[in-house]
Design a protein around this motif. Structure first.
Motif, PDB file in Angstrom:
ATOM      1  N   MET A 231       0.819  -1.074   0.018  1.00  0.00           N
ATOM      2  CA  MET A 231      -0.046  -0.040   0.107  1.00  0.00           C
ATOM      3  C   MET A 231       0.855   1.217   0.156  1.00  0.00           C
ATOM      4  SD  MET A 231      -3.014  -1.237   2.674  1.00  0.00           S
ATOM      5  CE  MET A 231      -4.136   0.510   2.308  1.00  0.00           C
ATOM      6  N   SER A 232       2.016   1.153   0.706  1.00  0.00           N
ATOM      7  CA  SER A 232       2.920   2.337   0.652  1.00  0.00           C
ATOM      8  C   SER A 232       3.567   2.769  -0.705  1.00  0.00           C
ATOM      9  CB  SER A 232       4.104   2.246   1.658  1.00  0.00           C
ATOM     10  OG  SER A 232       5.084   1.415   0.978  1.00  0.00           O
ATOM     11  N   THR A 234       6.334   2.218  -1.700  1.00  0.00           N
ATOM     12  CA  THR A 234       7.862   2.560  -1.600  1.00  0.00           C
ATOM     13  C   THR A 234       8.809   1.401  -0.890  1.00  0.00           C
ATOM     14  OG1 THR A 234       7.697   4.171  -0.017  1.00  0.00           O
ATOM     15  CG2 THR A 234       7.314   4.944  -2.243  1.00  0.00           C
ATOM     16  N   MET A 235       8.040   0.806  -0.042  1.00  0.00           N
ATOM     17  CA  MET A 235       8.679  -0.125   0.967  1.00  0.00           C
ATOM     18  C   MET A 235       9.017  -1.475   0.181  1.00  0.00           C
ATOM     19  SD  MET A 235       6.547   1.253   4.123  1.00  0.00           S
ATOM     20  CE  MET A 235       7.613   0.399   5.508  1.00  0.00           C
ATOM     21  N   SER A 236      10.154  -1.955   0.570  1.00  0.00           N
ATOM     22  CA  SER A 236      10.332  -3.111   0.164  1.00  0.00           C
ATOM     23  C   SER A 236       9.813  -4.380   0.746  1.00  0.00           C
ATOM     24  CB  SER A 236      11.848  -3.377  -0.239  1.00  0.00           C
ATOM     25  OG  SER A 236      12.181  -4.727  -0.373  1.00  0.00           O
ATOM     26  N   ILE A 237       8.926  -5.310   0.246  1.00  0.00           N
ATOM     27  CA  ILE A 237       8.562  -6.643   0.747  1.00  0.00           C
ATOM     28  C   ILE A 237       9.711  -7.627   1.110  1.00  0.00           C
ATOM     29  CG2 ILE A 237       6.974  -8.632   0.416  1.00  0.00           C
ATOM     30  CD1 ILE A 237       5.332  -6.689  -1.438  1.00  0.00           C
ATOM     31  N   ALA A 238      10.857  -7.441   0.031  1.00  0.00           N
ATOM     32  CA  ALA A 238      11.915  -8.551   0.355  1.00  0.00           C
ATOM     33  C   ALA A 238      12.728  -8.187   1.451  1.00  0.00           C
ATOM     34  CB  ALA A 238      12.738  -8.625  -0.892  1.00  0.00           C
ATOM     35  N   GLU A 239      12.736  -6.976   1.765  1.00  0.00           N
ATOM     36  CA  GLU A 239      13.692  -6.334   2.777  1.00  0.00           C
ATOM     37  C   GLU A 239      13.104  -6.479   4.396  1.00  0.00           C
ATOM     38  OE1 GLU A 239      16.452  -6.328   4.747  1.00  0.00           O
ATOM     39  OE2 GLU A 239      17.264  -5.370   2.912  1.00  0.00           O
ATOM     40  N   ILE A 248       1.245   6.182   3.300  1.00  0.00           N
ATOM     41  CA  ILE A 248      -0.085   5.826   2.351  1.00  0.00           C
ATOM     42  C   ILE A 248      -0.988   6.887   2.307  1.00  0.00           C
ATOM     43  CG2 ILE A 248      -2.057   4.223   2.535  1.00  0.00           C
ATOM     44  CD1 ILE A 248      -0.053   2.306   4.303  1.00  0.00           C
ATOM     45  N   GLN A 249      -1.614   7.193   1.240  1.00  0.00           N
ATOM     46  CA  GLN A 249      -2.658   8.154   1.083  1.00  0.00           C
ATOM     47  C   GLN A 249      -3.769   7.650   0.758  1.00  0.00           C
ATOM     48  OE1 GLN A 249       0.041  10.840  -1.699  1.00  0.00           O
ATOM     49  NE2 GLN A 249      -0.354  12.433  -0.112  1.00  0.00           N
ATOM     50  N   VAL A 261       4.114   5.303   7.842  1.00  0.00           N
ATOM     51  CA  VAL A 261       4.263   4.145   8.107  1.00  0.00           C
ATOM     52  C   VAL A 261       5.779   3.738   8.442  1.00  0.00           C
ATOM     53  CG1 VAL A 261       4.240   1.468   7.185  1.00  0.00           C
ATOM     54  CG2 VAL A 261       2.423   3.339   6.337  1.00  0.00           C
ATOM     55  N   SER A 262       5.948   3.002   9.553  1.00  0.00           N
ATOM     56  CA  SER A 262       7.278   2.614  10.025  1.00  0.00           C
ATOM     57  C   SER A 262       7.398   1.214  10.316  1.00  0.00           C
ATOM     58  CB  SER A 262       7.945   3.537  11.237  1.00  0.00           C
ATOM     59  OG  SER A 262       8.958   2.999  11.729  1.00  0.00           O
TER      60      SER A 262
END
Length: 558
Positions: A231-232, A234-239, A248-249, A261-262
């Motif tokens: 949803m973000s 820009t964040m990596s699912i693999a990492e 998220i907007q 999100v953090s």
């Protein structure tokens, strides 16, 4: 079946479409696979049109009677039949960049979030009735309408389902969507998804207090983390080994909402915190933030200054950023150029140039501030003064005709002088540049629906330094407990403030290198109202309780 039926039933009651008694009766009569609103429609207590119009009003969309719409084959070819059936969506217009789509439930996050990505377009959603959507799907695609199985339950995966949940599973999507909607409905500021040894704990921060709202099997953690990261965008699912940040907007209940999100790896898996940034808070005036008329007038005078530094101080979570944004929104006029440097950018403000700190590439507060000054701004906001370099650039900017807003982490207003001196700023520069320092805290406001008359205890009277004559002339109120405040007695928060104006005499005292206690004493003699004294005013006015003020302020004699 509509999603989020409890929320939708509340909207129907708020708008006078149904009565609370009808909702209660419907809840007693629903079957396991049926929602309250579905039953109300089935028995004729409410029409599909009334529900659709209520959804449209809450979601900020238009309601359209698509039975009157002229459909073209070209438009229908722009959306695959599987997509239309899955989302119960009917395309109305498509110009290759924007697509107008009619849906029956514009409060369904899965549809609002996923459909634009699936069709590869910006989507303008409009609301229509489920029966009209079903007829259009049948007439134009030759498929039957499918009822969504999403309900209001916060937990949508049970122990009996598969051992491993995939991030693309519809139940996980609905679970996250319902979690976000429930947090917004409860006015939460944060969502905490915390892996324990064997369970997954969900907590919301409501009015500054963390409340556990649910728990899930720990096996769902990877799927929930993956869904939030997707949803973000820009964040990596693999990492999974390092912390990540994202944003998220979305629209919730017709409001534009940002989620910061953090994720942080912990000993039991990745922990997620989502901070909900409601843009409607930016539209609040100074009275809504908690300023009484006299302090409001002081703030308006400060915001009208042509130059100088205005500092807002307080610990994390004391509302400093909200106050600064409200000030910027107030002075944001077409004839003024406003630039901010922030870490991170919390709210995106129309008409204001916002720069984000990126220390890994050398874009520090100081570097960004230097670049900003070459942009010829009138007003500058520095998210936080953390070091002498940033402080000196901000001071020089204020001394060369700019109005500068910033924050510091200090307990009270006079302590900001010592804090600036400690990081290396010369006192004569502090005295020359700083126009005012305001400390603030947040106290929970008593619920307006259920608060009632109350008496102060002897201990409270002593701690607040009140006498019987002051109490007799006031309106002391205490917490009650109703559905509006979830039986807690408090709803929302307001600020209490300590405004330290720097005039000629104070500048002289700063230059004399007075200690913080001496400076605080002199500031009070010159008329500064302390945090506790402002809190006492709000207790006497029946806005908050004595226990709230005592818990967040220190005794003025300390």
């Amino acid at each position: 079946m509509y999603s989020n039926q409890d929320y939708l039933s509340e909207l129907l009651v708020e708008r006078g479409v149904v009565t609370p008694e009808e909702i209660t009766k419907a809840r007693d009569g629903v079957s396991p696979n049926q929602g309250v609103v579905d039953l109300l429609v089935a028995v004729g207590d409410v029409t599909e049109e009334q529900v659709a119009q209520t959804i449209a009003e809450s979601a900020g969309t238009d309601f359209i009677d698509i039975s009157e719409h002229h459909f073209t084959e070209q438009v229908f070819q722009s959306m695959d039949v599987e997509v239309a059936q899955r989302f119960q969506a009917v395309p109305l217009q498509d110009d290759g960049t924007y697509m107008t789509v009619a849906v029956a439930d514009a409060l369904d996050f899965e549809t609002l979030d996923s459909l634009p990505h699936v069709v590869g377009r910006e989507v303008n959603f409009v609301s229509a009735t489920p029966s009209a959507i079903g007829k259009a799907l049948h007439d134009n695609y030759g498929v039957e309408s499918e009822e969504s199985d999403s309900g209001t339950s916060f937990t949508v995966i049970t122990e009996g389902e598969t051992e491993e949940a995939d991030a693309n599973d519809a139940p996980i999507i609905r679970m996250v969507s319902n979690m976000l909607l429930e947090a917004f409905r409860l006015r939460a500021s944060d969502i905490h998804v915390e892996p324990m040894e064997t369970t997954l704990r969900i907590r919301f921060r409501v009015d500054g207090r963390l409340v556990e709202v649910d728990s899930h099997p720990k096996r769902l953690l990877p799927a929930i983390v993956a869904r939030v990261k997707v949803m973000s965008g820009t964040m990596s699912i693999a990492e999974k080994r390092v912390p990540q940040d994202g944003r998220i907007q979305m629209r919730i209940g017709g409001k534009e909402v940002d989620l910061r999100v953090s994720t942080v790896p912990s000993n039991h898996g990745e922990s997620i915190v989502m901070r909900i940034l409601d843009k409607s808070a930016l539209l609040l005036g100074l009275p809504e933030l908690g300023f009484f008329t006299d302090d409001e007038q002081v703030m308006r005078e400060l915001m009208g200054l042509p130059d100088g530094i205005i500092l807002v101080t307080g610990p994390t979570g004391s509302g400093k950023t909200t106050t600064l944004y409200a000030c910027l929104n107030y002075i944001n006029k077409p004839d003024r150029k406003i630039i901010t440097v922030e870490d991170p950018i919390e709210y995106q403000l129309a008409g204001i140039n916002q720069v984000m700190v990126k220390s890994d590439i050398g874009m520090t507060f100081a570097a960004a501030l230097r670049a900003m000054l070459r942009q010829a701004p009138n007003i500058i906001m520095v998210g936080e003064i953390r070091d002498v370099e940033t402080a000196n650039i901000a001071i020089n900017a204020s001394l060369t005709g700019h109005l500068v807003f910033s924050t510091l982490h200090t307990n009270d207003a006079p302590s900001a002088v010592a804090r600036l001196a400690d990081i290396g700023v010369q006192r004569f520069l502090i005295a020359s540049a700083v126009r005012a320092i305001m400390a603030q805290r947040l106290v929970r406001a008593l619920c307006k629906e259920c608060k009632g008359p109350a008496e102060l205890t002897e201990a409270e009277m002593r701690l607040l330094r009140l006498d019987q004559s002051q109490v007799a002339e006031s309106t002391i109120m205490g917490p009650g407990g109703c559905d509006s405040c979830r039986k807690g007695g408090y709803r929302g928060r307001q600020g209490i403030f300590e405004i330290f104006k720097v005039d000629d005499e104070v500048r002289h005292l700063v230059n004399e290198n007075l200690s913080t206690p001496q400076l605080r004493r002199r500031a009070r003699e010159l008329g500064m109202r302390t945090l506790r004294e402002d809190g006492i005013r709000k207790v006497l006015a029946g806005i908050t309780s004595a226990s709230e003020v005592i818990s967040v302020t220190m005794d003025d004699a300390e």
